[in-house]
Enzyme design. Sequence first.
Site, PDB file in Angstrom:
ATOM      1  CG  HIS A   1       4.483  -1.638  -5.512  1.00  0.00           C
ATOM      2  ND1 HIS A   1       5.667  -1.997  -4.896  1.00  0.00           N
ATOM      3  CD2 HIS A   1       3.767  -2.777  -5.640  1.00  0.00           C
ATOM      4  CE1 HIS A   1       5.657  -3.288  -4.656  1.00  0.00           C
ATOM      5  NE2 HIS A   1       4.516  -3.789  -5.092  1.00  0.00           N
TER       6      HIS A   1
ATOM      7  CG  ASP B   1       5.229  -6.922   4.402  1.00  0.00           C
ATOM      8  OD1 ASP B   1       4.318  -7.722   4.132  1.00  0.00           O
ATOM      9  OD2 ASP B   1       6.141  -6.626   3.604  1.00  0.00           O
TER      10      ASP B   1
ATOM     11  CE  LYS C   1       6.209  -4.476   1.226  1.00  0.00           C
ATOM     12  NZ  LYS C   1       6.516  -5.829   0.806  1.00  0.00           N
TER      13      LYS C   1
HETATM   14  N1  URA Z   1       4.905  -7.920  -3.024  1.00  0.00           N
HETATM   15  C1  URA Z   1       4.857  -7.617  -1.715  1.00  0.00           C
HETATM   16  O1  URA Z   1       5.539  -6.733  -1.247  1.00  0.00           O
HETATM   17  N2  URA Z   1       4.027  -8.319  -0.935  1.00  0.00           N
HETATM   18  C2  URA Z   1       3.240  -9.290  -1.409  1.00  0.00           C
HETATM   19  O2  URA Z   1       2.501  -9.877  -0.645  1.00  0.00           O
HETATM   20  C3  URA Z   1       3.296  -9.610  -2.777  1.00  0.00           C
HETATM   21  C4  URA Z   1       4.144  -8.889  -3.567  1.00  0.00           C
END
Ligand code: URA
Length: 433
Positions: free
Chosen positions: A88, A167, A193
Amino acid sequence: MNAVEAFDAVDLIRTKRDRGELSTDQIDWLVDAYTRGYVADEQMSAMAMAIFLNGMSRREIRDMTMAMLASGERLDFSALGKPTTDKHSTGGVGDKITLPLMPLVASFGVAVPQLSGRGLGHTGGTLDKLESFPGWRAELSNEEVFAQLRDVGGVICAAGAGLAPADKKLYALRDITGTVEAIPLIASSIMSKKIAEGTGALVLDVKFGSGAFLKDIERSRELARTMVELGEDAGVATSALLTNMNVPLGLTIGNANEVRESVEVLAGGGPADVRELTIALAREMLELAGVADADVERALDDGRAMDTWRASIRAQGGDPDAPMPVAKEQHVVTADRDGVLLRQDALSFGIAAWRLGAGRARKEDPVQHAAGIDLHAKPGDEVRAGQPLFTLHADQPARFARALESVEGAWEIGDAGAAVQDGGPLIAERIGR
Ligand code: URA
């Protein structure tokens, strides 16, 4: 009769406002009550701002992550019978690394479930780039993801609505309330996530510098450490690389042009920085997944990674040989003197590409796949007066003026021997076991 709620949102907001700590039960309730609509957006906005200003303890951040994880499903790829690993990135300008990285790592027999997002603001989105292939499908069912991991070895697709729905709601709220750049909120958002996605190993590319979410390396380091701990606590082997985002990555910023550059890397070429970061992240992902001493360079140079790439584009309805879209209009900026390019500010170039149509201002906006910027020189390169420095691409010429405004003062040519922008090494640090 309505069920009795365990807590009152106003009490919890006051606690955080006054620098107190929320208990595990309070955080579980808050996230659940917000997801089901009992806690209002106004209340959650106040809470997000209180967290932004006063922070959270490590225990609170872990509770927040686990509560957001529990708001949805957790995928399980154990039936594949092979290790899973993912990467990520916290997002940057010209950051197309996922594109060559997924097939490269998958070509070693490790499954790579890359559940990705779309771009917002000046940082690009992986799905937007891949949608430059006509017919390529980002939305896959869980069954299709599983089948592609089994048959092709890797998949880049949209994270389904079932993953961490808390989220999704909270991130949209943060986006419009000036509360994105809070380490507890970023860490819990990303890690809820990624843990939900069901990967066994995870490498985080945490950017610092002008084009990154967090500009200074100290804050990026803190974010990286927090996320590595969250991953390890959840049983995911996790490490992080802190990487420099003061200068755009590679020579392309946009969508279709970034795909083109990624294919160059998969063919064994491409800009040195894109190749270097792809190789470093691939090694890290493979090591965490238990594949030691993999000859990663060879898999790029001998076409194995390219074969996996082509199979993955085809599996999602795209044609890997399809020509990339070309913008209707071009505007070339040339060097006004002989010398050395000293500076090329990532944020300014990212905003320019966005203004050309490569990015979106609102989630529902479309992107223009052929819009963007091709860079013809990087800091440290010698240039001659009249030589092209960069080319802007857009479908509407009216977009050029605002894009040019954004890069005004963002690059500079100096005398040979003058100090080149101190970006430092591309990979500054590794954090993890
Ligand atoms: N990317 C995400 O998924 N969440 C955040 O808070 C910042 C970047």
